[in-house]
Design a protein around this motif. Structure first.
Motif, PDB file in Angstrom:
ATOM      1  N   MET A  39       6.497 -17.856  29.933  1.00 40.84           N
ATOM      2  CA  MET A  39       6.815 -18.546  31.182  1.00 40.84           C
ATOM      3  C   MET A  39       5.694 -19.538  31.442  1.00 40.84           C
ATOM      4  O   MET A  39       4.527 -19.154  31.542  1.00 40.84           O
ATOM      5  N   ASP A  40       6.046 -20.831  31.505  1.00 41.33           N
ATOM      6  CA  ASP A  40       5.001 -21.830  31.705  1.00 41.33           C
ATOM      7  C   ASP A  40       4.820 -22.143  33.190  1.00 41.33           C
ATOM      8  O   ASP A  40       5.520 -21.599  34.051  1.00 41.33           O
ATOM      9  N   ALA A  41       3.877 -23.013  33.489  1.00 43.48           N
ATOM     10  CA  ALA A  41       3.536 -23.312  34.883  1.00 43.48           C
ATOM     11  C   ALA A  41       4.662 -24.020  35.626  1.00 43.48           C
ATOM     12  O   ALA A  41       4.680 -24.039  36.856  1.00 43.48           O
ATOM     13  N   LEU A  42       5.605 -24.612  34.884  1.00 42.13           N
ATOM     14  CA  LEU A  42       6.755 -25.259  35.514  1.00 42.13           C
ATOM     15  C   LEU A  42       7.910 -24.280  35.718  1.00 42.13           C
ATOM     16  O   LEU A  42       8.997 -24.673  36.125  1.00 42.13           O
ATOM     17  N   ASN A  43       7.655 -23.004  35.403  1.00 38.32           N
ATOM     18  CA  ASN A  43       8.653 -21.930  35.539  1.00 38.32           C
ATOM     19  C   ASN A  43       9.816 -22.081  34.565  1.00 38.32           C
ATOM     20  O   ASN A  43      10.962 -21.732  34.879  1.00 38.32           O
ATOM     21  N   ARG A  44       9.503 -22.582  33.372  1.00 36.06           N
ATOM     22  CA  ARG A  44      10.487 -22.639  32.298  1.00 36.06           C
ATOM     23  C   ARG A  44      10.217 -21.485  31.338  1.00 36.06           C
ATOM     24  O   ARG A  44       9.062 -21.187  31.034  1.00 36.06           O
ATOM     25  N   LYS A  45      11.284 -20.850  30.855  1.00 38.71           N
ATOM     26  CA  LYS A  45      11.119 -19.768  29.885  1.00 38.71           C
ATOM     27  C   LYS A  45      11.298 -20.319  28.474  1.00 38.71           C
ATOM     28  O   LYS A  45      12.315 -20.924  28.153  1.00 38.71           O
ATOM     29  N   TRP A  46      10.284 -20.098  27.652  1.00 38.42           N
ATOM     30  CA  TRP A  46      10.292 -20.540  26.264  1.00 38.42           C
ATOM     31  C   TRP A  46      10.436 -19.343  25.332  1.00 38.42           C
ATOM     32  O   TRP A  46      10.082 -18.227  25.686  1.00 38.42           O
ATOM     33  N   GLN A  47      10.912 -19.620  24.131  1.00 38.78           N
ATOM     34  CA  GLN A  47      10.834 -18.646  23.044  1.00 38.78           C
ATOM     35  C   GLN A  47      10.013 -19.245  21.922  1.00 38.78           C
ATOM     36  O   GLN A  47      10.196 -20.405  21.551  1.00 38.78           O
ATOM     37  N   THR A  48       9.084 -18.462  21.395  1.00 39.81           N
ATOM     38  CA  THR A  48       8.325 -18.883  20.225  1.00 39.81           C
ATOM     39  C   THR A  48       8.013 -17.641  19.401  1.00 39.81           C
ATOM     40  O   THR A  48       8.538 -16.559  19.676  1.00 39.81           O
ATOM     41  N   VAL A  49       7.182 -17.783  18.384  1.00 38.07           N
ATOM     42  CA  VAL A  49       6.901 -16.661  17.490  1.00 38.07           C
ATOM     43  C   VAL A  49       5.402 -16.551  17.248  1.00 38.07           C
ATOM     44  O   VAL A  49       4.642 -17.496  17.469  1.00 38.07           O
ATOM     45  N   GLY A  50       4.998 -15.384  16.758  1.00 33.46           N
ATOM     46  CA  GLY A  50       3.607 -15.179  16.398  1.00 33.46           C
ATOM     47  C   GLY A  50       3.360 -13.733  16.026  1.00 33.46           C
ATOM     48  O   GLY A  50       4.208 -12.861  16.263  1.00 33.46           O
ATOM     49  N   VAL A  51       2.194 -13.486  15.457  1.00 32.21           N
ATOM     50  CA  VAL A  51       1.838 -12.111  15.089  1.00 32.21           C
ATOM     51  C   VAL A  51       1.003 -11.453  16.180  1.00 32.21           C
ATOM     52  O   VAL A  51       0.875 -10.231  16.216  1.00 32.21           O
ATOM     53  N   ASN A  52       0.424 -12.278  17.065  1.00 29.19           N
ATOM     54  CA  ASN A  52      -0.326 -11.759  18.209  1.00 29.19           C
ATOM     55  C   ASN A  52      -0.379 -12.861  19.266  1.00 29.19           C
ATOM     56  O   ASN A  52       0.105 -13.978  19.046  1.00 29.19           O
ATOM     57  N   VAL A  53      -0.973 -12.564  20.397  1.00 31.28           N
ATOM     58  CA  VAL A  53      -0.972 -13.512  21.511  1.00 31.28           C
ATOM     59  C   VAL A  53      -1.696 -14.810  21.156  1.00 31.28           C
ATOM     60  O   VAL A  53      -1.221 -15.910  21.470  1.00 31.28           O
ATOM     61  N   SER A  54      -2.831 -14.707  20.485  1.00 28.25           N
ATOM     62  CA  SER A  54      -3.572 -15.917  20.103  1.00 28.25           C
ATOM     63  C   SER A  54      -2.742 -16.800  19.183  1.00 28.25           C
ATOM     64  O   SER A  54      -2.722 -18.033  19.321  1.00 28.25           O
ATOM     65  N   ASP A  55      -2.055 -16.167  18.250  1.00 24.29           N
ATOM     66  CA  ASP A  55      -1.195 -16.905  17.324  1.00 24.29           C
ATOM     67  C   ASP A  55      -0.046 -17.566  18.073  1.00 24.29           C
ATOM     68  O   ASP A  55       0.314 -18.718  17.805  1.00 24.29           O
ATOM     69  N   VAL A  56       0.526 -16.849  19.024  1.00 16.20           N
ATOM     70  CA  VAL A  56       1.640 -17.368  19.822  1.00 16.20           C
ATOM     71  C   VAL A  56       1.213 -18.614  20.598  1.00 16.20           C
ATOM     72  O   VAL A  56       1.931 -19.623  20.638  1.00 16.20           O
ATOM     73  N   ILE A  57       0.048 -18.555  21.214  1.00 17.26           N
ATOM     74  CA  ILE A  57      -0.444 -19.699  21.988  1.00 17.26           C
ATOM     75  C   ILE A  57      -0.638 -20.908  21.083  1.00 17.26           C
ATOM     76  O   ILE A  57      -0.286 -22.040  21.439  1.00 17.26           O
ATOM     77  N   GLU A  58      -1.163 -20.675  19.893  1.00 18.21           N
ATOM     78  CA  GLU A  58      -1.380 -21.778  18.951  1.00 18.21           C
ATOM     79  C   GLU A  58      -0.055 -22.403  18.524  1.00 18.21           C
ATOM     80  O   GLU A  58       0.068 -23.627  18.443  1.00 18.21           O
ATOM     81  N   VAL A  59       0.945 -21.562  18.263  1.00 18.80           N
ATOM     82  CA  VAL A  59       2.268 -22.077  17.885  1.00 18.80           C
ATOM     83  C   VAL A  59       2.887 -22.841  19.052  1.00 18.80           C
ATOM     84  O   VAL A  59       3.445 -23.929  18.885  1.00 18.80           O
ATOM     85  N   PHE A  60       2.766 -22.284  20.247  1.00 23.02           N
ATOM     86  CA  PHE A  60       3.324 -22.917  21.444  1.00 23.02           C
ATOM     87  C   PHE A  60       2.708 -24.295  21.676  1.00 23.02           C
ATOM     88  O   PHE A  60       3.399 -25.253  22.037  1.00 23.02           O
ATOM     89  N   GLU A  61       1.412 -24.409  21.451  1.00 22.23           N
ATOM     90  CA  GLU A  61       0.723 -25.676  21.691  1.00 22.23           C
ATOM     91  C   GLU A  61       1.132 -26.766  20.702  1.00 22.23           C
ATOM     92  O   GLU A  61       0.897 -27.950  20.953  1.00 22.23           O
ATOM     93  N   LYS A  62       1.757 -26.377  19.602  1.00 21.59           N
ATOM     94  CA  LYS A  62       2.254 -27.377  18.650  1.00 21.59           C
ATOM     95  C   LYS A  62       3.525 -28.048  19.150  1.00 21.59           C
ATOM     96  O   LYS A  62       3.963 -29.048  18.583  1.00 21.59           O
ATOM     97  N   GLY A  63       4.121 -27.477  20.185  1.00 23.10           N
ATOM     98  CA  GLY A  63       5.242 -28.138  20.839  1.00 23.10           C
ATOM     99  C   GLY A  63       6.609 -27.658  20.400  1.00 23.10           C
ATOM    100  O   GLY A  63       6.764 -26.809  19.520  1.00 23.10           O
TER     101      GLY A  63
END
Length: 215
Positions: A39-63
């Motif tokens: 859930m981002d600051a604009l209150n949009r729900k995204w789906q992404t992937v990762g093996v842990n939270v740090s990995d997820v954030i990195e994938v999310f930041e790629k857009g």
């Protein structure tokens, strides 16, 4: 040191681990890839992937991409969304004053601000400016302030009227330039009907040219 470009600079409010990406079991000790909901600051729900939270954030930041990272649910319409709320949610700092000014002028109603949120995908300076430019041109072409409303506003506060009519920052000095060039509300309407995307500086130059041609 080079700063890594982030396609998504959006603040994250919540991260929830969901089901595994692959149905088959992974070998012991091997990191398992999961879907995550963000859930981002604009209150949009995204789906992404990762093996842990740090990995997820990195994938999310790629857009955004259609394979792994996408918006599942758009932000709900917010009837109380102000320009300051939006600026803060997008983390647009004081150094980006031109972007802040553009948002306040172009997105000058709660409907326009919500429309901006619904159309924005990745949150970064370039994409924000690009969408602002697109929406400004759309409003100038298809949703211009009516002639009657502009003329009434011009009679009360010409600086504000010119700013809303041209969707650009106007101060008293620019208004004086417009006035001294022979600019009037009628001329502004005439010019914008002929060239919807004309800027106020271009209008001033045209008015000056017409005035000089008559002398």
């Amino acid at each position: 040191m080079t700063t890594k470009f982030r396609a998504n600079e959006q603040a994250i409010k919540e991260i929830v681990c969901m089901r595994p990406v692959w149905t088959q079991e992974v070998e012991s000790g091997e990191a398992e890839l999961h879907y995550y909901h963000i859930m981002d600051a604009l209150n949009r729900k995204w789906q992404t992937v990762g093996v842990n939270v740090s990995d997820v954030i990195e994938v999310f930041e790629k857009g955004h991409n259609d394979t792994w990272t996408r918006i599942l649910e758009p932000a709900p319409f917010d009837p109380d969304l102000t320009d300051n709320n939006l600026i803060n949610m997008l983390r647009i700092g004081p150094d980006a004053w031109h972007v802040r000014n553009a948002m306040q002028i172009i997105l000058n109603s709660v409907v326009r601000r919500n429309a901006f949120v619904s159309r924005l995908v990745n949150v970064n300076r370039e994409d924000i400016c690009k969408l602002l430019c697109i929406m400004k041109n759309e409003y100038l072409l298809h949703n211009q302030l009516s002639d009657e409303a502009f003329m009434h506003m011009y009679g009360v506060n010409p600086v504000e009227a010119l700013s809303i009519y041209f969707l650009e920052s106007v101060d008293i000095h620019i208004h004086w330039e417009w006035r001294d060039a022979g600019g009037t509300s009628e001329k502004a309407i005439q010019y914008k009907k002929e060239v919807p995307f004309m800027t106020l500086n271009q209008a001033i130059e045209r008015a000056e040219g017409e005035r000089n041609a008559c002398t």
